[in-house]
Design a protein around this motif. Structure first.
Motif, short mmCIF file in Angstrom:
data_model
loop_
_atom_site.label_atom_id
_atom_site.label_comp_id
_atom_site.label_asym_id
_atom_site.label_seq_id
_atom_site.Cartn_x
_atom_site.Cartn_y
_atom_site.Cartn_z
N THR A 25 -6.89 7.81 4.21
CA THR A 25 -6.14 8.44 3.12
C THR A 25 -7.11 9.20 2.23
O THR A 25 -8.01 8.59 1.64
CB THR A 25 -5.37 7.39 2.29
OG1 THR A 25 -4.53 6.64 3.16
CG2 THR A 25 -4.53 8.06 1.21
N THR A 37 0.22 12.90 1.87
CA THR A 37 0.83 12.95 0.54
C THR A 37 1.63 11.68 0.32
O THR A 37 2.12 11.06 1.25
CB THR A 37 1.75 14.17 0.39
OG1 THR A 37 2.76 14.09 1.40
CG2 THR A 37 0.97 15.46 0.59
N GLN A 38 1.78 11.31 -0.94
CA GLN A 38 2.53 10.12 -1.25
C GLN A 38 4.02 10.38 -1.11
O GLN A 38 4.51 11.47 -1.42
CB GLN A 38 2.22 9.67 -2.68
CG GLN A 38 0.77 9.30 -2.92
CD GLN A 38 0.56 8.84 -4.36
OE1 GLN A 38 1.49 8.82 -5.14
NE2 GLN A 38 -0.67 8.49 -4.67
N LYS A 51 -5.80 4.09 -5.62
CA LYS A 51 -6.91 5.02 -5.43
C LYS A 51 -8.23 4.31 -5.13
O LYS A 51 -9.15 4.92 -4.60
CB LYS A 51 -7.07 5.90 -6.67
CG LYS A 51 -5.86 6.78 -6.95
CD LYS A 51 -6.09 7.62 -8.19
CE LYS A 51 -4.86 8.49 -8.49
NZ LYS A 51 -5.05 9.29 -9.71
N TYR A 90 -5.98 2.05 5.62
CA TYR A 90 -5.40 2.90 4.55
C TYR A 90 -6.49 3.63 3.78
O TYR A 90 -6.38 4.84 3.53
CB TYR A 90 -4.58 2.02 3.60
CG TYR A 90 -4.30 2.68 2.27
CD1 TYR A 90 -3.30 3.64 2.14
CD2 TYR A 90 -5.03 2.34 1.14
CE1 TYR A 90 -3.05 4.25 0.92
CE2 TYR A 90 -4.79 2.94 -0.08
CZ TYR A 90 -3.80 3.89 -0.19
OH TYR A 90 -3.56 4.50 -1.40
N LYS A 124 2.44 1.37 -3.76
CA LYS A 124 1.54 1.58 -4.88
C LYS A 124 0.63 2.78 -4.69
O LYS A 124 0.31 3.49 -5.66
CB LYS A 124 0.70 0.32 -5.11
CG LYS A 124 -0.23 0.38 -6.31
CD LYS A 124 -1.01 -0.92 -6.44
CE LYS A 124 -1.99 -0.85 -7.62
NZ LYS A 124 -1.30 -0.72 -8.92
N GLN A 125 0.17 3.01 -3.46
CA GLN A 125 -0.79 4.07 -3.16
C GLN A 125 -2.01 4.00 -4.09
O GLN A 125 -2.30 4.92 -4.87
CB GLN A 125 -0.12 5.44 -3.30
CG GLN A 125 0.96 5.71 -2.28
CD GLN A 125 0.42 5.95 -0.88
OE1 GLN A 125 -0.62 6.59 -0.73
NE2 GLN A 125 1.10 5.44 0.11
N LEU A 169 0.82 -1.20 0.00
CA LEU A 169 0.00 0.00 0.00
C LEU A 169 0.86 1.26 0.00
O LEU A 169 0.52 2.25 -0.66
CB LEU A 169 -0.93 -0.02 1.21
CG LEU A 169 -2.08 -1.04 1.19
CD1 LEU A 169 -2.82 -1.05 2.51
CD2 LEU A 169 -3.04 -0.75 0.03
N ARG A 170 1.97 1.25 0.72
CA ARG A 170 2.83 2.43 0.75
C ARG A 170 3.60 2.59 -0.55
O ARG A 170 3.94 3.70 -0.92
CB ARG A 170 3.80 2.33 1.93
CG ARG A 170 3.08 2.37 3.28
CD ARG A 170 4.00 2.70 4.42
NE ARG A 170 3.26 2.72 5.68
CZ ARG A 170 2.57 3.77 6.13
NH1 ARG A 170 2.53 4.87 5.41
NH2 ARG A 170 1.93 3.70 7.28
N VAL A 187 -9.07 8.11 -1.53
CA VAL A 187 -9.06 6.66 -1.72
C VAL A 187 -10.46 6.13 -1.43
O VAL A 187 -11.08 6.50 -0.42
CB VAL A 187 -8.02 5.98 -0.83
CG1 VAL A 187 -8.09 4.47 -0.99
CG2 VAL A 187 -6.63 6.48 -1.17
N TYR A 205 -0.56 0.57 8.96
CA TYR A 205 -1.66 1.53 8.97
C TYR A 205 -2.56 1.24 10.17
O TYR A 205 -2.87 0.09 10.49
CB TYR A 205 -2.47 1.45 7.69
CG TYR A 205 -1.76 2.02 6.48
CD1 TYR A 205 -1.82 3.36 6.17
CD2 TYR A 205 -1.01 1.18 5.67
CE1 TYR A 205 -1.16 3.87 5.07
CE2 TYR A 205 -0.35 1.68 4.56
CZ TYR A 205 -0.42 3.03 4.27
OH TYR A 205 0.24 3.53 3.18
N ASP A 234 -4.75 1.77 -11.16
CA ASP A 234 -4.78 2.48 -9.88
C ASP A 234 -5.62 1.76 -8.83
O ASP A 234 -5.92 2.33 -7.79
CB ASP A 234 -5.35 3.89 -10.09
CG ASP A 234 -4.47 4.74 -10.98
OD1 ASP A 234 -3.25 4.49 -11.00
OD2 ASP A 234 -5.01 5.63 -11.67
#
Length: 935
Positions: free
Chosen positions: A136, A373-374, A71, A132, A68-69, A65-66, A139, A357, A280
């Protein structure tokens, strides 16, 4: 299909040829597994396979998750549970998301209530995805699995009865393992062999005891530090293997494939509506479903699957507390495995440095800083085109197990802690035992081809070295190891996440000044006399006692009966322990009173409801709700149920409850409710009709027949005043011809009460029974019938004492001793509640002191005087009662008025001893004299 996995296919082809003497079925399975992996890896929408409550899956999920981030996160969870996920931050994990329904439509009635739970722990990949997505910005979290209603729809179609998977592989604490109740468990990442022979093979060759230990040794530890591609391919490989080797149960296979069609259909619908880019998105599902072969698989799959509409069942959703033991019990895991997984999760977080998370404000966790922010590195990686997937399986499968150095510090700490815990629990453990546990753990790991002792090796070593021949305390060494590894962590639902009913209960019990959310038993003292406001708390506690499981609200002092209220009460409350039951009450209504009324109506109008059960509902409505309207409605329902009953099974309970309700309304109200009057008249006619059959019916017991007679005799005066005819009862007894001794004695007692069988004749019949050698063995059963007759005819107690005494006086020991045990067991089994009447009567008849016993003569042995006039010395028979009554003119006038006699005193002289009025009625005067002499 060609690509990166061609080399692996060639290796598997060579292995199949070597081990199976040529390619065939084995090669087809092995090559098919590789095809499943390659198909899932090349899917444009990234599939992330997981195993439920797996620390390796949770670490890999947090890391991915950290990086790819995504959506959009698609999660394998019932889609109707989505609104509840935001409330997780108000709870202390573990908890379970629950769907609950009591009023069902379209399902068998015996399935009610319906319940589906999905447990969530911190050491799970799904919690990482939920935290997450919710914390976030930008998302979206989408639940794509079948709804709770479809869970039971498909179970109905497959012909299976949905029940909880009870019975874990080890001992459980009943209270903790029952937190989920009889719910159907929905598990994200159900990954376990469904082929029994395969699981047995893996356990035997892996030298482990159960599946949880095998998974920890051969999957958790190797994948704990692996990269993302290796993790995905290995999990896909395992899922495909278990899927292809699963038994071909058509119903189970159809449900699995329909779930996969359902999820892919929902994901394509969401992509079409939102226009999201599959690159995404991230699809989190179990490895078993990730290796799917249905036509609907993938974003370019077919759209031929039709989702059926929901049934008319009304579902309610909420959060309930869970525990490690409850999860283990529901999903068949070994005892302590979830606690060991939680400890492994904490160790992996420290070792890998991955920042997991957590929901902001999550109870029971440290506050974390949310990153909005990513990271630059992750953002740059996301902008670059994804490289083609490489073959990581070949290297992983050919690489031998990593021989990590023995972590002596950790093992030493475990050894010291278990000895300390053993001492606190009564074991005679010493430092030598700690050294023995340390060395034995290493020895067992070597014997099992392990480079490092696992918690399961350490547990076996501790049991071997410390637990000798007995357990001195409540916990054995195996349980102490589980507690040391983290224990059975118990979840809790916060106040803000409770349904309105549960919050209302907490608010109304606030005057007690107790921490109701705390687990365990708390004592509440209510002095209602000095604090009248506590009466409302008392009313609520009695209703909670009626609705919640035993132990949630238990009265220690005080009682609640019709017409009675306690001025002081003492309660043991455990609402925190039974939080799940309280929450489920909130699914049924917004207040305790509403839920109680609904349950009383449901019980009264159930198809199989009996008159006794409906009368119980009437009593509860009067006692707890004080609702005359509801009591009258349920009373009318009881009247209808009684009129349609064709058995006498509930007669004792009906008699007990009608007596209580009748006594209450006679003292609390000026007139009886109309339904009670109708119930008495209907019951009188109903039991008169059933009485001849009940006397000869083998299914009816003596106690039930006695209860019918008790209703008829006890309600006779009221029934006759309401228009019933006593001739109906006399005809019913005349038509009764029992053959069983106890029922025969019961019939004799009823005839004696009605006057058709005088006591002298009844006494003569008993004498005949004792004088007949063929009947003497059955005499105890006659006595049992007489004892049960005390229910309808309590005035017969002196005769029962006489019958028992005559038997002991007349029968010789050779006859008496053989049937004496039968007499005792019969009286204990059938007349224990009536024994006090006999004891009181015997205490009145028999002498109080031992010296008086020698000269004592039983009353029934005294000479009996003929009924009628008993003249006194110096008086004529016709006027024997005149002097006594004439000496008390006021009493005589009162008795004359009571008997309806009109007249005045007429005396021959000033002496009133020759009263003319009494002289005119000598029989009445004699009867009155006898009555005054007795009193």
């Amino acid at each position: 299909m060609s690509g990166a996995f061609d080399a692996l296919r060639g290796q598997l082809h060579e292995a199949a040829t070597a081990f199976a003497d040529g390619p065939g079925a084995l090669e087809g399975i092995l090559r098919g597994i590789v095809d499943d992996v390659e198909r899932a890896v090349h899917e444009p929408l990234e599939i992330f396979p997981v195993c439920h409550h797996s620390p390796a899956s949770a670490i890999a999920m947090a890391r991915r998750l950290r990086e790819k981030q995504p959506k959009v996160v698609y999660l394998e969870l019932c889609e109707d549970m989505a609104p509840l996920l935001t409330e997780l931050r108000n709870c202390r994990l573990p908890v379970a998301v629950q769907s609950f329904a009591t009023e069902i439509e379209g399902f068998p009635a015996d399935w009610s209530p319906l319940s589906v739970v999905a447990p969530v722990t911190e050491a799970s990949a799904e919690y990482q995805a939920i935290a997450y997505a919710l914390d976030t910005p930008g998302v979206e979290l989408v639940l794509v699995d079948r709804s709770s209603d479809h869970v039971f729809q498909w179970e109905t179609d497959s012909g299976a009865v949905p029940l909880a998977e009870a019975g874990a592989e080890g001992p459980e604490t009943p209270e903790q393992s029952a937190l989920h109740g009889d719910a159907v468990g929905v598990e994200i990442g159900d990954l376990r062999p469904r082929f029994a022979e395969l699981e047995e093979h893996l356990l035997r060759h892996g030298r482990v005891r159960h599946w949880s230990e095998w998974w920890h040794q051969y999957v958790e530890l190797p994948l704990g530090d692996s990269d993302h591609d290796t993790y995905r391919q290995v999990m896909l490989l395992i899922g495909s293997l278990f899927r292809r080797l699963a038994p071909g149960d058509p119903g189970k296979v159809r449900v699995d494939e329909d779930r996969e069609r359902y999820m892919w259909t929902r994901m394509r619908e969401h992509l079409a509506v939102t226009g999201a880019d599959p690159a995404d998105c991230l699809y989190v599902c179990g490895a078993f479903h990730a290796a799917s072969r249905v036509a609907e698989f993938g974003v370019h799959g077919s759209d031929g699957f039709v989702i059926s509409p929901p049934s008319g069942t009304r579902w309610r959703h909420g959060l309930i507390p869970s525990s490690h033991a409850a999860i283990e019990a529901q999903f068949g895991l070994a005892a302590g495995s979830v606690s060991i997984a939680a400890a492994e999760w904490a160790k992996n977080v420290r070792r890998t440095g991955v920042r997991p998370y957590r929901l902001d404000g999550q109870a029971g966790t440290k506050k974390t800083t949310r990153r909005t922010t990513q990271p630059k590195k992750a953002l740059a990686a996301a902008l670059e085109p994804a490289p083609p997937p490489a073959d990581r399986l070949s290297g992983f499968l050919r690489r031998p197990p990593a021989l990590d150095a023995l972590d002596e510090a950790e093992l030493l700490g475990w050894s010291v802690e278990i000895v300390r815990a053993a001492r606190r629990n009564g074991y005679l453990a010493s430092t030598a035992d700690a050294i023995a546990v340390f060395e034995t753990s290493i020895l067992l790991a070597g014997m099992r081809d392990r480079a490092k002792p696992t918690p399961y090796d350490f547990q076996d070593a501790a049991v071997t070295c410390i637990e000798k021949d007995a357990v001195p305390g409540r916990r054995d060494v195996g349980r102490l190891v589980e507690i040391m590894m983290g224990g059975d962590r118990l979840g809790q639902v916060g106040y803000d996440a409770l349904p309105p009913l549960a919050r209302d209960v907490h608010d109304r019990l606030a005057p007690l000044n107790l921490r109701l959310e705390q687990r365990g038993v708390q004592r509440a003292l209510l002095d209602i006399a000095s604090q009248p406001d506590l009466a409302h708390c008392s009313d609520l506690l009695w209703m909670l006692r009626r609705l919640l499981p035993p132990g949630a609200a238990r009265p220690i002092m005080g009682e609640r009966r019709l017409g009675e209220r306690s001025l002081q009460e003492s309660w043991d409350l455990a609402l925190g322990t039974h939080q799940r039951a309280l929450i489920e009450l909130g699914y049924e209504g917004v207040s305790i009173e509403q839920v109680l009324e609904q349950r009383l109506r449901r019980a009264a109008y159930a198809p199989q409801a009996t008159a006794a059960q409906v009368l119980e509902a009437v009593e509860d409505a009067t006692l707890h709700l004080r609702s005359r309207r509801l009591a009258d409605e349920l009373g009318t329902r009881a009247l209808e149920v009684l009129a349609h009953e064709r058995s006498v099974d509930g007669a004792p309970e009906v008699l007990r409850r009608v007596r209580r309700l009748l006594a209450y309304h006679r003292t609390a109200e000026p007139v009886l409710p109309p339904w009670i009057e109708s119930f008495v008249t209907t019951g009188y006619a109903h039991y008169c009709t059933l009485l001849p059959t009940a006397f000869t019916d083998e299914d009816a017991t003596v106690r039930q027949v006695a209860a019918m007679l008790g209703f008829l005799f006890g309600m006779e005066s009221l029934a006759l005043s309401l228009g019933c005819d006593r001739a109906q009862l006399e005809l019913a007894l005349a038509q009764s011809h029992p053959t069983e001794p106890a029922r025969t004695a019961l019939l004799w007692a009823a005839q004696t009460h009605l006057g058709t069988l005088p006591r002298p004749r009844l006494r003569a019949r008993c004498d005949e029974l004792l004088g007949n050698p063929l009947v003497v063995p059955a005499y105890p059963r006659y006595l049992s019938g007489f004892v049960h007759a005390l229910e309808p005819v309590p005035g017969l107690a002196d005769f029962v004492v006489e019958a028992v005494s005559n038997a002991f006086a007349r029968l010789p020991d050779r006859v008496l001793l053989p049937w004496l045990p039968t007499l005792i067991t019969t009286l204990r089994a059938g007349g224990a509640e009536l024994a006090p009447l006999l004891i009181r009567e015997a205490g009145r008849v028999f002498p109080a002191r031992l010296p008086e016993l020698d000269a004592w003569v039983p009353p029934w042995r005294l000479p009996q005087e003929p009924a009628g006039v008993r003249p006194r010395a110096g008086e004529e028979a016709a006027g024997g009662g005149v002097p006594l009554l004439a000496a008390h003119p006021a009493a005589c006038d009162a008795l004359a008025d009571l008997l309806g006699c009109d007249g005045e005193w007429e005396t021959a002289g000033p002496d009133p001893s020759g009263a003319v009025l009494l002289g005119r009625h000598p029989v009445t005067a004699a009867a009155l004299e006898a009555l005054l002499a007795v009193t």
